[in-house]
Design a protein around this motif. Sequence first.
Motif, mmCIF file in Angstrom:
data_model
loop_
_atom_site.group_PDB
_atom_site.id
_atom_site.type_symbol
_atom_site.label_atom_id
_atom_site.label_comp_id
_atom_site.label_asym_id
_atom_site.label_seq_id
_atom_site.Cartn_x
_atom_site.Cartn_y
_atom_site.Cartn_z
ATOM 1 N N VAL A 35 0.832 -1.204 0.000
ATOM 2 C CA VAL A 35 0.000 0.000 0.000
ATOM 3 C C VAL A 35 0.866 1.254 0.000
ATOM 4 O O VAL A 35 0.657 2.173 -0.790
ATOM 5 C CB VAL A 35 -0.951 -0.016 1.221
ATOM 6 C CG1 VAL A 35 -1.470 1.372 1.500
ATOM 7 C CG2 VAL A 35 -2.110 -0.950 0.964
ATOM 8 N N VAL A 36 1.854 1.279 0.893
ATOM 9 C CA VAL A 36 2.702 2.466 0.965
ATOM 10 C C VAL A 36 3.465 2.668 -0.343
ATOM 11 O O VAL A 36 3.528 3.772 -0.883
ATOM 12 C CB VAL A 36 3.680 2.355 2.155
ATOM 13 C CG1 VAL A 36 4.752 3.422 2.059
ATOM 14 C CG2 VAL A 36 2.925 2.489 3.459
ATOM 15 N N GLY A 37 4.026 1.588 -0.879
ATOM 16 C CA GLY A 37 4.802 1.704 -2.115
ATOM 17 C C GLY A 37 3.944 2.216 -3.262
ATOM 18 O O GLY A 37 4.342 3.136 -3.981
ATOM 19 N N CYS A 38 2.757 1.653 -3.423
ATOM 20 C CA CYS A 38 1.896 2.068 -4.537
ATOM 21 C C CYS A 38 1.379 3.484 -4.326
ATOM 22 O O CYS A 38 1.344 4.289 -5.260
ATOM 23 C CB CYS A 38 0.740 1.103 -4.698
ATOM 24 S SG CYS A 38 1.260 -0.534 -5.222
ATOM 25 N N LEU A 39 0.996 3.804 -3.089
ATOM 26 C CA LEU A 39 0.462 5.143 -2.834
ATOM 27 C C LEU A 39 1.528 6.209 -3.112
ATOM 28 O O LEU A 39 1.243 7.226 -3.755
ATOM 29 C CB LEU A 39 -0.028 5.260 -1.389
ATOM 30 C CG LEU A 39 -0.521 6.642 -0.984
ATOM 31 C CD1 LEU A 39 -1.723 7.042 -1.817
ATOM 32 C CD2 LEU A 39 -0.885 6.701 0.490
ATOM 33 N N GLU A 40 2.741 5.965 -2.649
ATOM 34 C CA GLU A 40 3.801 6.947 -2.900
ATOM 35 C C GLU A 40 4.027 7.109 -4.401
ATOM 36 O O GLU A 40 4.278 8.202 -4.884
ATOM 37 C CB GLU A 40 5.096 6.533 -2.207
ATOM 38 C CG GLU A 40 5.089 6.742 -0.699
ATOM 39 C CD GLU A 40 4.869 8.195 -0.297
ATOM 40 O OE1 GLU A 40 5.480 9.077 -0.912
ATOM 41 O OE2 GLU A 40 4.064 8.428 0.614
ATOM 42 N N GLY A 41 3.943 5.999 -5.134
ATOM 43 C CA GLY A 41 4.093 6.083 -6.588
ATOM 44 C C GLY A 41 3.016 6.952 -7.201
ATOM 45 O O GLY A 41 3.276 7.785 -8.057
ATOM 46 N N LEU A 42 1.785 6.786 -6.713
ATOM 47 C CA LEU A 42 0.682 7.575 -7.271
ATOM 48 C C LEU A 42 0.763 9.033 -6.848
ATOM 49 O O LEU A 42 0.170 9.901 -7.484
ATOM 50 C CB LEU A 42 -0.661 6.983 -6.813
ATOM 51 C CG LEU A 42 -1.020 5.642 -7.461
ATOM 52 C CD1 LEU A 42 -2.233 5.041 -6.800
ATOM 53 C CD2 LEU A 42 -1.251 5.819 -8.955
ATOM 54 N N LYS A 43 1.514 9.321 -5.769
ATOM 55 C CA LYS A 43 1.633 10.714 -5.318
ATOM 56 C C LYS A 43 2.680 11.491 -6.099
ATOM 57 O O LYS A 43 2.805 12.697 -5.930
ATOM 58 C CB LYS A 43 1.992 10.736 -3.828
ATOM 59 C CG LYS A 43 0.767 10.653 -2.924
ATOM 60 C CD LYS A 43 1.125 10.255 -1.515
ATOM 61 C CE LYS A 43 1.912 11.318 -0.794
ATOM 62 N NZ LYS A 43 2.339 10.825 0.541
ATOM 63 N N VAL A 44 3.459 10.792 -6.924
ATOM 64 C CA VAL A 44 4.498 11.475 -7.705
ATOM 65 C C VAL A 44 3.870 12.552 -8.568
ATOM 66 O O VAL A 44 2.800 12.363 -9.138
ATOM 67 C CB VAL A 44 5.251 10.471 -8.602
ATOM 68 C CG1 VAL A 44 6.040 11.190 -9.673
ATOM 69 C CG2 VAL A 44 6.164 9.610 -7.765
ATOM 70 N N GLN A 45 4.541 13.704 -8.602
ATOM 71 C CA GLN A 45 4.035 14.773 -9.464
ATOM 72 C C GLN A 45 5.151 15.316 -10.321
ATOM 73 O O GLN A 45 6.214 15.636 -9.814
ATOM 74 C CB GLN A 45 3.448 15.894 -8.617
ATOM 75 C CG GLN A 45 2.090 15.493 -8.106
ATOM 76 C CD GLN A 45 1.462 16.546 -7.276
ATOM 77 O OE1 GLN A 45 2.162 17.432 -6.806
ATOM 78 N NE2 GLN A 45 0.172 16.459 -7.083
ATOM 79 N N GLY A 46 4.886 15.402 -11.600
ATOM 80 C CA GLY A 46 5.793 16.096 -12.495
ATOM 81 C C GLY A 46 7.108 15.390 -12.739
ATOM 82 O O GLY A 46 7.154 14.351 -13.375
ATOM 83 N N SER A 47 8.154 15.933 -12.150
ATOM 84 C CA SER A 47 9.484 15.632 -12.666
ATOM 85 C C SER A 47 10.051 14.320 -12.139
ATOM 86 O O SER A 47 9.491 13.652 -11.281
ATOM 87 C CB SER A 47 10.416 16.755 -12.253
ATOM 88 O OG SER A 47 10.473 16.797 -10.857
ATOM 89 N N ALA A 48 11.205 13.987 -12.664
ATOM 90 C CA ALA A 48 11.902 12.787 -12.236
ATOM 91 C C ALA A 48 12.398 12.918 -10.811
ATOM 92 O O ALA A 48 12.499 11.930 -10.084
ATOM 93 C CB ALA A 48 13.067 12.510 -13.177
ATOM 94 N N ALA A 49 12.702 14.141 -10.386
ATOM 95 C CA ALA A 49 13.190 14.348 -9.021
ATOM 96 C C ALA A 49 12.150 13.893 -8.012
ATOM 97 O O ALA A 49 12.474 13.333 -6.966
ATOM 98 C CB ALA A 49 13.520 15.818 -8.815
ATOM 99 N N SER A 50 10.902 14.118 -8.352
ATOM 100 C CA SER A 50 9.808 13.733 -7.475
ATOM 101 C C SER A 50 9.758 12.218 -7.284
ATOM 102 O O SER A 50 9.438 11.730 -6.202
ATOM 103 C CB SER A 50 8.499 14.250 -8.071
ATOM 104 O OG SER A 50 7.397 13.756 -7.406
ATOM 105 N N VAL A 51 10.078 11.456 -8.324
ATOM 106 C CA VAL A 51 10.101 9.998 -8.213
ATOM 107 C C VAL A 51 11.102 9.576 -7.150
ATOM 108 O O VAL A 51 10.812 8.734 -6.293
ATOM 109 C CB VAL A 51 10.462 9.347 -9.574
ATOM 110 C CG1 VAL A 51 10.534 7.836 -9.428
ATOM 111 C CG2 VAL A 51 9.447 9.710 -10.633
#
Lengths: 269, 357
Positions: free
Chosen positions: B310-326
């Motif tokens: 859950v945490v891994g997927c949620l954090e992935g979905l919270k990514v916004q915009g740039s590669a730095a955010s990933v």
Amino acid sequence: MSEDLIIRIRGLRNAFGPQVVHENLDLDVRRGEILGIIGGSGSGKSVLMKSIIGLLRPSAGSIDVDGMDALSTEPSERARLERSWGVMFQDGALFSSLTVLENVMVPLIEHYRGLPEEFVERLARLKIALAALPYEAGAKFPSELSGGMRKRAAVARALALDPQILFFDEPTAGLDPIAAAEFDQLLLTLSRSLGLTVIVITHDLDTLYTVCDRVAVVSAKRIIATAPIAELEQNDDPWLQQYFLGPRGRAAAHAGSNSGAAPALPTEA
Amino acid sequence: MLVIGGRWQLDDLSTPGVLPRESAQRLAVRQIEASQLVGLDTAGAMLLLELIGKPDELPELVGMRPGDAELLKLVNQRLHQKKSPPKRRDHGWLTMFERTGAAVARAYQQGRLLLGFFGAVLETGLRVLLGRRRLRMTAAVHHMEQTGLDAVPIVCLLSFLIGAVVAYLGAIVLADFGASIFTVELVNFSFLREFGVLLTAILVAGRSGSAFTAEIGAMKSGQEIDAIRTLGLDPIELLVLPRMLALLIMMPVLSFLATLSGMLGGGLVGIIELDLSPGLYLTRMQETTELRHLWVGLIKAPVFAFLIAVVGCLEGLKVQGSAASVGQHTTSAVVQGIFLVIFVDALFAVFFMEIGL
């Protein structure tokens, strides 16, 4: 006739492996003018800019910038060269970990170690104002800015060292028409008031019509023409014919002639 | 009248001693005579304008080159643009409270988001069970290979080594009490109940939780998630459930293997260090270790798997915009995953103790 040339390129050749991008390319840029560079996608406009600013070493030819050999590798000469131009990359290329103000301060601090930081900060704030950004923008990070503001911030950074020449790579790409028109005005203001030579790589016909004094056309590995836009329209090169007399070209020309000639010192909103 | 000359340019200003002091007096000037001025740039113009502290109107310019005058006018206009009062950067108590408050608010938001996502995933899972949504079996098997099978060597090796270390510690410390035989219980109890599953969970959070965030985050920043939504598909069904299912199945398996490896490592050290015969060691183990310890350990594995996924997927979905955010969200996923695993493990420990298991 001895023109006051700020950039003089002779016999430039750029090649990536077997693929030749430029062959025997000549280009003259006059001091204080705004020169547009156009050409089809992949015709080597950006490569031309990169070879002038030294990001790419051409395989043959000579480039003189303000009387200096731009291909020189001698460190002090390079430092002088790099101070003589500022570059705005396509999406700004701001340092993402620094605020806008710090972005503008970086070149000043790195090139002029003797300046007190407080003076550098005031100077950087002036550059931000010159790029027509609001005062508050200085404290923001690039990621917090809109595309148009990022480009302006990049202009502020390019202006940091008071260069003679400003390069713009696709300045209006990705901007809405209002922001693009404002950017055109900014370009004009800076060029006229600060006496800058401006080189604009663009696909934006409106920019070409409102801003550029002359336009250089990159095609078939060379510059096939450098002339004011009115003259280029008369050129019978088939690509140029399509470029200017296609539906979009005609619309932009129409708009350009409607608004009249650009005022000598346009003021911005 | 102020007479200026020479070069007013950045190059010259940076020479030490050229810049006037901050306290320098402002000059009241009506006229500037500049026929001797050789060069002026924006830095020089700013300095000049600051010296004549009159913001609104420029003094009369005499003998200045038109270009320089133009520059001076533009700089004057922009220099005195309206400024909002500069925000003072306060590094004192106030900032500390402000940042503490912001952090608390963020933690609260994150908690809410996490619970909401829990719910969404459970709901989608239920729909799959009811047959309203499809179970993406191919994707699930793919992730089972990546998160499960591929992790077997590292999980086993690490558990084996930790098992050996625990046995060494036990042998040294317990020898002082003449109770070194209890090393057998120490190794077995700790691995069956705690270490087997905990080590696995920490490794999986670092290995697979981060991979989930990076994969989904890259898709998010490439607008793939938006594309999935606009096509009328459900990213939770397509991306989250297969990963979760894979972890739910593989985590108990990995934990079991880790437990065995740890006991093997501990046993090996025990036999060599304590001079016990393998037969004696096994007998001791059979006498003292009950099967329930294994269940106490393994029952936690699916819970941890759920948390990590859950945490891994949620954090992935919270990514916004740039590669730095990933990158930021990947770090955050690992930190949160490990934190949650250890926190919940502590709760389990208290619970099992209270009910006497």
